[in-house]
Design an enzyme around this catalytic site. Structure first.
Site, short mmCIF file in Angstrom:
data_model
loop_
_atom_site.label_atom_id
_atom_site.label_comp_id
_atom_site.label_asym_id
_atom_site.label_seq_id
_atom_site.Cartn_x
_atom_site.Cartn_y
_atom_site.Cartn_z
NE ARG A 38 40.27 58.34 40.10
CZ ARG A 38 41.40 57.96 40.44
NH1 ARG A 38 42.30 56.77 39.82
NH2 ARG A 38 41.38 57.60 41.79
CE LYS A 199 45.11 44.26 54.07
NZ LYS A 199 46.48 43.99 53.42
N GLY A 352 38.26 55.01 47.58
CA GLY A 352 37.98 54.70 46.25
C GLY A 352 36.49 53.89 46.13
N GLY A 375 44.68 57.41 48.27
CA GLY A 375 45.12 57.30 48.54
C GLY A 375 45.58 59.29 49.30
P1 ADP Z 1 38.15 52.85 50.94
O1 ADP Z 1 38.72 52.45 48.97
O2 ADP Z 1 37.25 53.04 50.99
O3 ADP Z 1 39.10 53.34 51.18
P2 ADP Z 1 39.37 50.34 51.53
O4 ADP Z 1 40.13 49.63 50.45
O5 ADP Z 1 39.63 50.66 52.90
O6 ADP Z 1 38.06 51.51 51.23
O7 ADP Z 1 37.98 48.76 51.80
C1 ADP Z 1 37.37 48.81 50.76
C2 ADP Z 1 37.36 47.26 50.79
O8 ADP Z 1 36.73 46.40 51.91
C3 ADP Z 1 35.68 46.56 49.98
O9 ADP Z 1 36.58 45.84 48.90
C4 ADP Z 1 35.50 45.72 50.83
O10 ADP Z 1 34.64 44.25 50.97
C5 ADP Z 1 36.21 45.27 51.60
N1 ADP Z 1 35.90 45.13 53.05
C6 ADP Z 1 34.93 45.74 53.86
N2 ADP Z 1 34.56 45.30 55.14
C7 ADP Z 1 35.07 43.93 55.69
C8 ADP Z 1 35.35 42.48 55.58
N3 ADP Z 1 34.18 42.50 56.97
N4 ADP Z 1 35.84 41.86 55.65
C9 ADP Z 1 36.44 42.09 54.52
N5 ADP Z 1 36.34 42.92 53.59
C10 ADP Z 1 35.80 43.64 53.60
MG MG Z 2 40.45 51.18 48.37
#
Ligand code: ADP
Ligand code: MG
Length: 396
Positions: A38, A199, A352, A375
């Site tokens: 960053r 999620k 992230g 976000g």
């Molecule tokens: P980003 O930060 O890229 O937007 P998210 O915050 O939505 O992604 O999600 C990231 C998290 O999702 C990671 O910590 C990862 O471990 C978790 N994750 C991915 N697949 C699964 C799964 N099948 N079950 C539980 N957690 C998961």
């Molecule tokens: Mg995230």
């Protein structure tokens, strides 16, 4: 971009307040910066301003001190790291407003850089307090906002401050908005959204907004379990959002109506527990054992997604395909990262964790664009107007 940028204004000899996102991750024990991306991302703007004889006054938040002074959340570490990469002194202020800071600014010469203390040591930052914003505004002649990662917050230093002094975009802000807007407004087709992560609930509005624009939605990660369950599949002990089942069903109907090819995993990697030693087994998505949980997409799914992704000219990837922090559960994320890195398509990485995975693999430079937004990029892609972007001066 229809907003003014740092290129459009005269900064010579001016006091330029620069809102950066130096909310860097710190080591819990030592307090050292574990990832300085960053800080590096803001360098083009900072160097440009120094080169053009501005007095550079940096403002940022770090962590969630909730309106109190928390020693472990001082921006001093960021000032020191910035000073190393800039190879010039970066003076650290004890606060971000008040007479001490005003005196420090008054003593600045063109080309000097100072870093003010954590904005969130004052509750007024997050409440968007007008008089706090005014106190900040008094320190500068112009605001350059380069904190895309904070642009979705109507905080004092992000949007309210623009009521008291002209605000323009820095280079990082400009690049983020330009890339994400282009992807939304005029994507080369076919256009795929590859979605994973923990999620659905975090991503519903983004999903709804892109559904009318994409040709494919490919779902992996934790959110796949909720989609599979909504199709009445057994998902065992997998992460499941019961309250999102109806939403998942609605999104699948929406995809059908918009003629979007919504792809769910044909097979999944499962384990008994989330641990480094866990044994991984692959099952078809309709034969997941009751006592197991999904930890990654399976090899057939990797092949299915890859086949379609190779046809695409725009790919937006948000959310890892599995629990990639554990090497045995990282295969889906790694294989697709490697594929995207090889493709000619406009590959945009948002989120992230997804950015972290790509950077860790050394593939960031092979993608068309890696958003620093987290976000903020999700909100932007949900079609929402970001307060930090709206507050910038319109180009005439
Ligand atoms: P980003 O930060 O890229 O937007 P998210 O915050 O939505 O992604 O999600 C990231 C998290 O999702 C990671 O910590 C990862 O471990 C978790 N994750 C991915 N697949 C699964 C799964 N099948 N079950 C539980 N957690 C998961
Ligand atoms: Mg995230």
């Amino acid at each position: 971009m229809p907003k003014m940028t740092v290129r459009d204004i005269d900064v010579k000899g001016k006091r330029v307040l620069v809102r950066v996102d130096f909310n860097v991750p710190l080591d819990e024990k030592t307090g050292a910066i574990t990832d300085d991306n960053r800080i590096r991302a803001a360098l083009p703007t900072i160097k440009y301003l120094i080169g053009h004889g501005a007095k550079v006054i940096l403002i940022s938040h770090l962590g969630r001190p909730k309106g109190k002074v928390v020693a472990g959340m001082s921006l001093g570490v960021a000032a020191r790291r910035l000073s190393e990469v800039l190879r010039q002194p970066v003076a650290m202020a004890l606060d971000c407003v008040g007479p001490g800071v005003e005196n420090m600014v008054a003593a600045m010469k063109p080309g000097d850089v100072i870093m003010l203390e954590n904005l969130r040591f004052h509750t007024e930052e997050e409440t968007g307090d007008a008089s706090f914003a005014q106190s900040l505004a008094r320190l500068g002649d112009v605001l350059v906002n380069d904190a895309f990662g904070a642009a979705h917050r109507a905080h004092a230093s992000v949007s309210v401050i623009a009521d008291y002094l002209p605000a323009v975009a820095g280079f990082l802000m400009e690049k983020e908005v330009a890339n994400l807007s282009k992807m939304l407004q005029s994507p080369a087709r076919p256009f795929a959204a590859l979605l994973g992560g923990a999620k659905i609930s975090d991503k519903v509005s983004m999903l709804e907004n892109i559904m009318g624009k994409v040709d494919y939605v490919m779902v992996g990660g934790g959110m796949a379990a909720t989609f599979l369950k909504a199709r009445a599949y057994e998902v065992g002990q997998s992460l499941l959002e019961e309250d999102m089942l109806a939403t998942a069903g609605r999104l699948m109907k929406m995809a059908q109506k918009e003629k979007v090819n919504l792809m769910l995993p044909a097979d999944v990697a499962v384990a008994d527990e989330i641990s480094r030693e866990a044994q991984v087994k692959v099952f078809p998505a309709d034969k997941i054992p009751k006592d197991k949980r999904i930890v990654d997409i399976g090899p057939q799914t990797i092949a299915d997604f890859s086949l379609e992704l190779k046809k695409c000219r725009t790919i937006f990837w948000n959310g890892p395909m599995g629990i990639f922090e554990i090497p045995r559960f990282a295969r889906g994320t790694q294989e697709l990262a490697k594929l995207l890195a090889k493709l000619e398509a406009m590959t945009v990485i948002g989120g992230g964790s997804t950015a972290e995975a790509v950077i860790e693999m050394g593939l960031a430079g092979k993608m068309a664009f890696v958003s620093t937004g987290g976000g903020a990029s999700l909100e932007f892609l949900s079609g929402a107007k970001l307060p930090g972007v709206e507050a910038l001066q319109d180009r005439k």
